[in-house]
Design a protein around this motif. Structure first.
Motif, short mmCIF file in Angstrom:
data_model
loop_
_atom_site.label_atom_id
_atom_site.label_comp_id
_atom_site.label_asym_id
_atom_site.label_seq_id
_atom_site.Cartn_x
_atom_site.Cartn_y
_atom_site.Cartn_z
N TYR A 1 -8.93 32.34 12.06
CA TYR A 1 -7.63 31.34 11.90
C TYR A 1 -8.36 29.92 12.14
O TYR A 1 -9.51 29.65 12.85
N ALA A 2 -7.44 28.82 11.94
CA ALA A 2 -7.96 27.45 12.07
C ALA A 2 -6.86 26.65 12.38
O ALA A 2 -5.52 27.26 12.42
N VAL A 3 -7.03 25.42 12.58
CA VAL A 3 -5.85 24.42 12.99
C VAL A 3 -5.87 23.49 11.91
O VAL A 3 -6.76 22.97 11.32
N ALA A 4 -4.46 23.44 11.57
CA ALA A 4 -4.22 22.63 10.43
C ALA A 4 -3.39 21.27 11.07
O ALA A 4 -2.53 21.54 11.85
N VAL A 5 -3.87 19.88 10.64
CA VAL A 5 -3.50 18.99 11.18
C VAL A 5 -2.50 18.05 9.99
O VAL A 5 -3.48 17.87 8.90
N GLU A 6 -1.46 17.65 10.03
CA GLU A 6 -0.76 16.67 9.13
C GLU A 6 -1.01 15.37 9.62
O GLU A 6 -0.59 14.78 10.70
N TYR A 7 -1.52 14.37 8.89
CA TYR A 7 -1.54 13.19 9.38
C TYR A 7 -1.15 12.10 8.00
O TYR A 7 -1.08 12.65 7.00
N VAL A 8 -1.02 10.98 8.58
CA VAL A 8 -0.68 9.96 7.34
C VAL A 8 -1.79 8.80 7.34
O VAL A 8 -2.01 8.35 8.33
N ILE A 9 -1.66 8.20 6.07
CA ILE A 9 -2.70 7.18 5.65
C ILE A 9 -2.19 6.06 4.90
O ILE A 9 -0.97 6.50 4.31
N LYS A 10 -2.71 4.90 4.52
CA LYS A 10 -2.23 4.19 3.51
C LYS A 10 -3.35 4.11 2.57
O LYS A 10 -4.56 4.16 2.82
N THR A 11 -3.04 3.89 1.33
CA THR A 11 -3.97 3.86 0.22
C THR A 11 -3.64 2.89 -0.90
O THR A 11 -2.30 2.50 -0.83
N TYR B 1 0.88 -1.18 0.04
CA TYR B 1 -0.16 -0.05 0.13
C TYR B 1 0.82 1.24 0.14
O TYR B 1 2.08 1.42 0.78
N ASP B 2 0.37 2.19 -0.75
CA ASP B 2 1.05 3.58 -0.51
C ASP B 2 0.97 4.44 0.64
O ASP B 2 -0.29 4.33 0.95
N VAL B 3 1.83 4.94 1.07
CA VAL B 3 2.02 5.97 2.23
C VAL B 3 1.60 7.27 1.71
O VAL B 3 2.27 7.54 0.61
N LYS B 4 0.61 7.93 2.37
CA LYS B 4 0.38 9.24 1.63
C LYS B 4 0.07 10.14 2.99
O LYS B 4 -0.60 9.94 3.83
N PHE B 5 0.73 11.60 2.98
CA PHE B 5 0.39 12.38 3.99
C PHE B 5 -0.55 13.34 3.40
O PHE B 5 -0.60 13.95 2.35
#
Length: 390
Positions: free
Chosen positions: A234-244, A185-189
């Motif tokens: 203003y807002a909150v941005a969250v970087e997370y990682v998934i697989k696809t 599976y590909d790792v995607k940010f």
């Protein structure tokens, strides 16, 4: 004449004989070049060169003033990536303008069976209704959030937004991505942006809360930061990682809509009936989300949004539940007779495990009949009667 002929023949032999009389040496002989002959190789499988490992580079817009500060930040990020199930290959500090940042080498794939990173999708639900009062929109939104959580779907955030002079609402939630099985599976940010804050300091203060929401849902959050919104807040941005993988998204659940057959003279009556319909769906094992009032000619009716599980098979996707329609084959002289028969039939459906979520008596004097809308689950057999087109 004979003398001239004799001299010519003599001259030929005198000049040619030395060439013929030279000694012949096999070692000094030069053979002409011959074309190469390809000999057949022994039979065997065609050699295959294994593909090389792809290496990707993770970068960030984070900067520090001194090079000595970048190294600890890089090490902390490497640990975060490893905790997310990503194989890292080290990193390096780089100059970024007058400051310093870092980059990290990593393998952008994971094997089948790896628990992390997870396969999830961030979805946004909007029921399409607009509300004159903000309080009414907020009340419906809060009830919708509770319904998502009752269905075990994590909610990341909810908010009101303007529709002309009215208000509407949206809910951001997480749903599992039922990926088609592959060897890798590909790792995607990915990045999620949520919340609305007047001051940047408020957004910064809420970053840990948003990161906690992801972690509670089993989604590794790599970092969070405050970002400016287009409207000046203003807002909150969250970087997370998934697989696809290349086969695309396959959400575990989808949103479906049921349009009631009942009609009401006033919208308040339709709104009251819509709120009463939500528990009926829940009792039928169908998670409701929200209900909306809609015009029906000169009258009003309502619709209910609900969650449907997706069953993926080789031929496509099958919904876990569906709203089916039963049309009574008989007619009645009076509507009271049709209503009585409707109540008896609805009780029979419920006893047979086919919950009724809607019904209506139709027709006119001398030819009344009734219709029942019921919940059928995948693989469940309903009555064998002609279905009424919707």
């Amino acid at each position: 004449m004979l003398n001239k002929l004799f001299l010519a023949v003599f001259s030929f032999f005198a000049l040619s004989v030395p060439s013929f009389s030279q000694s012949f040496d096999l070692n000094s002989a030069v053979l002409p070049e011959l074309p190469a002959v390809k000999a057949p190789l022994p039979y065997g499988p065609t050699p295959v060169t294994p593909p090389g490992v792809t290496i990707a580079v993770y970068s960030t817009d984070e900067t520090v003033t001194f090079e000595s500060q970048a190294k600890p930040a890089m090490d902390a990020r490497i640990n975060a990536l490893k905790a997310a199930g990503i194989t890292t290959l080290g990193g390096r500090v780089v100059e970024l303008g007058n400051d310093y940042s870092f980059v990290i080498d990593y393998i952008p794939t994971v094997k089948n069976g790896a628990a992390l990173p997870p396969a999830i999708i961030v979805e946004t639900y909007k029921n399409g209704a607009s509300y004159w009062l903000d309080s009414e929109a907020k009340e419906t939104m809060n009830a919708c959030v509770s319904n998502f959580r009752a269905a075990k779907l994590p909610v990341l955030g909810s908010y009101l937004y303007d529709v002309g002079s009215d208000s509407a609402f949206a809910v951001d939630y997480l749903v599992k991505n039922v990926l088609r099985p592959t060897q890798e599976y590909d790792v995607k940010f990915e990045n999620y942006t949520g919340g609305k804050f007047t001051f940047e300091s408020e957004a910064v203060k809420n970053v840990p809360a948003y990161i906690a929401l992801f972690k509670q849902a089993g989604v590794p959050a790599i970092r969070g930061k405050a970002v400016a919104r287009p409207d000046g807040d203003y807002a909150v941005a969250v970087e997370y990682v998934i697989k696809t993988n290349k086969y695309g998204a396959r959400p575990q659940y989808s949103v479906s809509r049921y349009d009631s057959r009942e009609t009401f003279t006033f919208d308040k009556e339709a709104l009251k009936a819509s709120k009463a319909a939500l528990p009926a769906f829940a009792n039928a094992g169908v998670p409701p989300l929200s209900a909306v009032v809609r015009p029906e000619g000169r009258d009003y009716s309502y619709s209910v949004d609900f969650l449907v599980g997706n069953i993926y098979q080789q031929g496509g996707v099958i919904p876990s539940v569906a709203i089916e329609t039963y049309q009574a084959p008989e007619t009645f002289t009076f509507d009271s007779e049709a209503k009585k028969a409707l109540a008896e039939k609805a009780a029979a459906f419920s006893a047979a495990g086919l919950p009724v979520v809607g019904s209506a008596v139709t027709g006119e004097l001398g030819s009344f009949t009734y219709i029942i809308d019921y919940v059928a689950k995948a693989g469940q057999q309903g009555p064998v009667y002609p279905q009424l087109p919707r």
